[in-house]
Design a protein around this motif. Structure first.
Motif, short mmCIF file in Angstrom:
data_model
loop_
_atom_site.label_atom_id
_atom_site.label_comp_id
_atom_site.label_asym_id
_atom_site.label_seq_id
_atom_site.Cartn_x
_atom_site.Cartn_y
_atom_site.Cartn_z
N ALA A 91 1.10 -1.24 0.13
CA ALA A 91 -0.37 -0.02 -0.13
C ALA A 91 0.87 1.45 -0.27
N ASP A 92 1.98 1.02 1.20
CA ASP A 92 3.03 2.74 0.58
C ASP A 92 2.92 2.67 -0.37
N HIS A 93 3.73 1.97 -1.21
CA HIS A 93 4.42 2.33 -2.55
C HIS A 93 3.75 1.84 -3.65
N GLY A 94 2.83 2.09 -3.40
CA GLY A 94 1.58 1.11 -4.87
C GLY A 94 1.80 0.36 -5.53
N ILE A 95 1.91 -0.37 -5.36
CA ILE A 95 2.54 -1.91 -5.90
C ILE A 95 0.85 -2.52 -6.41
N THR A 96 1.33 -2.70 -7.68
CA THR A 96 -0.23 -2.99 -8.34
C THR A 96 -0.37 -4.66 -8.65
#
Ligand SMILES: CC(C)[C@H](C(=O)O)[C@@H](O)C(=O)O
Ligand code: SF4
Length: 428
Positions: A91-96
């Motif tokens: 969530a923190d790094h926006g990993i999709t």
């Protein structure tokens, strides 16, 4: 001098006109995959930035894939807490490309990557898992790395100090006889090459048998290339790769394929004719301890396992269901089935395979690594024997060091479930 497919991929990814065996290169990474061991990578990743004053940011959140599969659902508070930590990082790094524990988009990492079109021909793929070799099936150069190397990939987007590997050309001819298929081919090849025979080398697969083989079969052979010691296996992208990516993975953008030059140089060529191949069994406790089924027919089996990233796809479940339909798993033998992904599970439900298998007495489990690794579920009792479509039979693999694991194809596993002993499906 021409280049092999992996040399071409590495040259492109390193921005060089050409490379040769032994060159040390730093290729750009197209996809970096981890599972629950992302927790280790996260620790290492934070260490990279410690004391630098820089904020820890991954190089490209769209090129990192994290899939929960090894222990799903969590078997302990420790695993659950690790998974929680990884969710936070995602969530923190926006990993999709994140696949949580879910009944719609979950599954084993090596199934999820092709299924969602995350891997393409010509890609450089790294994963913190030894069976990352699987993605060679899509025409990518795909190999396993450690958590420390992965932390550096997460921050830089390149794989450092990669030595261009030599390539063994494997040419496969002929048509498989009934009840013989890709799993028997790869077991036979591993037996022939031995567990170290392809160390630091790539297995590049060719021949009409490979051209006609489905992506599912190609995944199985590339998956197990590491069991001959190979850095990776690869099937150069072709019409079947495009069909799979378009029709099954729903990819719509252009898919350029990379093929080897005709004058590429190989360290060795292995020719195999499958016309007379018989079902193969890897006997305890080494994957290269491969015997023709006739040598072990009649061995009593307590646990039959069908599933994993090697043989848990729809065609594998269909083959097992065809054999078990209207029959019963033998008394004294239990049968565990775990589809490679939620999507495959749902398809197997729609097609009635799950019903057939359950009616025969099989326990159908959720998608994940389950009994394959034996740290989570499906452990063997003392001195029990398992016959499994997975890829490793090392001592203790199925959770018990006194247990014995035999490896085989789905049809051998299904035929043996009915009798409770290793059974030749051609005669069953
Ligand atoms: C636990 C994991 C790192 C391991 C691997 O690297 O392959 C597992 O997937 C396996 O099959 O043994
Ligand atoms: S299914 Fe087995 S071989 Fe595949 S990734 Fe999981 S533990 Fe490894």
């Amino acid at each position: 001098m021409g280049m092999t497919v992996v040399e071409k991929i590495l040259a492109r990814a390193a921005g060089l006109p050409s490379v040769k065996v032994g060159d040390v290169v730093e290729p750009r990474v197209d996809l970096a995959m981890s599972h629950e061991n992302a927790a280790l990578v996260i620790n290492q990743f934070h260490e990279v930035y410690e004391g630098t004053g820089l904020s820890a940011k991954v190089w490209d959140p769209s090129r990192i894939a994290i899939i929960f599969d090894h222990r799903v659902p969590a078997e302990s508070p420790k695993t659950a807490t690790n998974q929680k930590k990884i969710r936070g990082f995602v969530a923190d790094h926006g990993i999709t490309k994140f696949h949580d524990i879910r009944g719609d988009v979950g599954g084993i990492c090596h199934q999820i990557l092709p299924e969602y079109g995350y891997v393409r021909p010509g890609y450089v793929v790294v994963g913190t898992d030894s069976h990352t070799t699987s993605h060679g099936a899509m025409g990518a150069f795909s190999f396993g790395i450690g958590a420390t190397e992965m932390a550096s990939v997460w921050s830089l987007g390149i794989a450092v100090n990669i030595e261009v590997p030599a390539t063994i050309k494997v040419v496969v001819h002929g048509e498989f006889p009934p009840f013989v298929g890709p799993k028997d081919l790869i077991l036979h090849l591993i037996g022939k090459l031995t567990a170290q025979g392809a160390n630091y080398k790539v297995l590049e697969f060719h021949g009409e048998t490979i051209r006609k083989m489905s992506t599912s079969g190609r995944i199985a052979i590339c998956n197990m290339s590491v069991e001959a010691g190979a850095t990776s296996g690869i099937v150069p992208g072709d019409a079947e790769t495009l069909r799979y990516l378009r029709e099954e993975a729903g990819v719509t953008d252009p898919i350029p394929c990379v093929t080897p030059d005709l004058d590429a140089s190989y360290v060795q060529t292995v020719e195999i004719d499958v016309t007379r191949l018989v079902p193969q069994i890897a006997c305890p406790h080494m994957v290269d301890n491969v015997k023709p089924i006739g040598d072990v027919v009649g061995t009593r089996i307590q646990q039959i396992v069908i599933g994993s990233c090697t043989n848990g796809r729809l065609d594998d479940l269909a083959a097992a269901a065809d054999i078990l339909r209207g029959k019963k798993v033998a008394q004294g033998t239990r049968m565990l089935v775990f589809p490679a992904s939620s999507k495959i599970f749902a398809q197997a439900l729609d097609k009635g395979y799950v019903h057939d298998l359950m009616a025969a007495g099989a326990v159908v489990m959720n998608s994940g690594c389950g009994p394959c690794l034996g740290v989570h579920e499906g452990a063997l009792g003392d001195h029990e024997k398992a016959l499994s479509t997975t890829n490793r039979n090392f001592k203790g693999r199925m959770g018990n060091p006194t247990g014995e694991v035999y490896l085989c194809s789905p049809v051998v596993a299904a035929a043996s479930a009915i009798t409770g002993v290793i059974t030749d499906p051609r005669k069953g």
